[in-house]
Write an enzyme that holds these catalytic residues in place. Structure first.
Site, PDB file in Angstrom:
ATOM      1  CG  ASP A   1      -2.591   3.226 -69.501  1.00  0.00           C
ATOM      2  OD1 ASP A   1      -3.391   2.881 -70.380  1.00  0.00           O
ATOM      3  OD2 ASP A   1      -2.866   4.069 -68.620  1.00  0.00           O
ATOM      4  CD  GLU A  22      -4.067   1.864 -74.324  1.00  0.00           C
ATOM      5  OE1 GLU A  22      -5.078   1.137 -74.314  1.00  0.00           O
ATOM      6  OE2 GLU A  22      -3.830   2.733 -73.465  1.00  0.00           O
ATOM      7  CG  ASP A  79      -3.268   6.040 -65.095  1.00  0.00           C
ATOM      8  OD1 ASP A  79      -4.324   5.879 -65.721  1.00  0.00           O
ATOM      9  OD2 ASP A  79      -2.889   7.140 -64.662  1.00  0.00           O
TER      10      ASP A  79
END
Length: 424
Positions: free
Chosen positions: A188, A272, A354
């Protein structure tokens, strides 16, 4: 199984006065040929609706050299001039394929000064590199050895804004795959923590630009007080460029070490698909986002995973990784940036923002990878619809009322405007 790849090794070198003058002339001629050829192509396209090929541009270059006013083009090696025409042809190919914008003219002050030499324009003997039109070999600082038995096929010489000279040697290298492992990790990306792993580990953002911000501001103030066109202004400009170069080098070194560690320790890496260009529209966080260099982080992960036999999975950008409860699958309606920990209203579990997002990213990536479909989103805009990762996103939110899921889908695009960015 080991694979053979083309790999560039960049070294710094210190030219003599004669070599520096020759390379500077070459840079100027390369820039002139590129701009002149681009002007001719633009005039032919908008005036006659006609495309000019590389063969026609090469023939025009030969005619330019025969004229009296452009005779200076014969004073430098012809190979860099031909190579820049090939680069222009590639730029137009990308433009017509809608992969890039229309080619722009090269600026003497802003564009990168470089020249590319192929095998016929340099001599490589006993570890010494001699370029065309030069009597002496370049004084290269061999910071690391080339692969054993490798010979460069292309040499690119460049000079950065700080006045440093570099030679990039393209060679064939054999890379052995890393030892197999069962470890998987989800990443992340953030600002305070550059990367949060699904294991709970947080890797702090070194913030190199912020650490040198005082030095950079002082150098920029000195530059603003100098008279334009003076030698003192050029010295002050190079001082500013050296500070920027220091920041860039330290950031790139940190990212290389981080990505190498992640690729070696894990068989599958899940990230991502962030649209950094849209996130930079957030005026409050644009500077911090630029400093984080998420795009460069992803690029390094892509080619290193390909080199060492690892799998890189990229999930859809609209996946609600931060708002999704990793315990029960409930999706929170709103999650402000200043809220670093939140409690799920459905199951009561307390989540670190997170770490929870990293675990959700890993789960979505593994689920999408198990489908057997292509899970890596295309960088170009797709006309066919969404990727299979988007389908796994729907599975991850199974059991949620349609109204709530629909609200989350409508709220998800806020990540493009900055809501999905970690707080500073």
């Amino acid at each position: 199984m080991a694979q053979q790849v083309k790999r560039a090794f960049r070294y710094r070198f210190y030219p003599t006065d004669e070599q520096a003058a020759e390379l500077s002339r070459t840079f100027g001629c390369v820039r002139f040929v590129y701009n002149t050829a681009l002007e001719e192509r633009t005039r032919a396209w908008y005036g006659e609706q006609r495309r000019i090929s590389y063969v026609e541009s090469s023939a025009a270059l030969t005619e330019w050299k025969k004229t009296e006013e452009l005779a200076f083009l014969t004073e430098v090696s012809s190979v860099p001039l031909q190579q820049v025409l090939r680069h222009l042809q590639t730029a137009f190919g990308n433009f017509f394929a809608r992969r890039a914008k229309y080619p722009r003219f090269k600026s003497r002050k802003k564009s990168r000064a470089s020249a590319e030499y192929t095998r016929s324009a340099f001599k490589w003997r006993d570890g010494k590199l001699t370029l065309a039109k030069m009597a002496e070999a370049l004084d290269i600082r061999w910071s690391r050895p080339l692969p054993e038995g490798a010979e460069p096929s292309t040499v690119t010489v460049s000079r950065d804004s700080a006045g440093r000279w570099f030679a990039s040697l393209l060679v064939e290298d054999v890379i052995a795959p890393a030892p197999a492992t069962n470890a998987v990790v989800g990443l992340d990306a953030g600002i305070t923590s550059l990367v949060t792993l699904s294991t709970g580990e947080k890797i702090a953002n070194p913030k190199h630009e912020r650490r040198d911000r005082t030095r950079l501001a002082r150098a920029q103030r000195e530059l603003s007080r100098k008279v334009k066109g003076s030698e003192n202004r050029e010295k002050a400009r190079r001082k500013v460029a050296r500070v920027h170069a220091r920041i860039t080098d330290r950031r790139r070194d940190f990212l290389h070490k981080l990505t190498t560690r992640l690729v070696r320790e894990n068989q599958t890496v899940v990230i991502e698909d962030l649209t950094v260009r849209n996130l930079l529209k957030n005026g409050r966080l644009a500077r911090a986002i630029s400093e984080a260099s998420w795009t460069e982080l992803r690029t390094m992960l892509e080619y290193k995973c390909a080199w060492y036999g690892r799998e890189l999975v990229v999930i859809d950008r609209f996946f609600p990784s931060s708002k999704l409860c990793g315990n029960c699958g409930a999706v929170r309606e709103k999650l402000p940036l200043n809220l670093r920990e939140w409690t799920c209203d459905n199951c009561g579990v307390v989540h670190d923002r997170d770490a929870n997002a990293a675990r959700n990213i890993l789960a979505a990536g593994l689920a999408a990878s198990a489908c057997g479909d292509g899970v890596r989103p295309q960088r170009e805009s797709s006309r066919t619809g969404r990727s299979s990762v988007k389908q796994e996103t729907q599975r991850a939110t199974a059991g949620i009322p349609r109204r709530q899921a629909g609200e989350e889908a409508n709220a998800a695009p806020d990540r493009r405007t900055g809501e999905g960015v970690r707080a500073v």
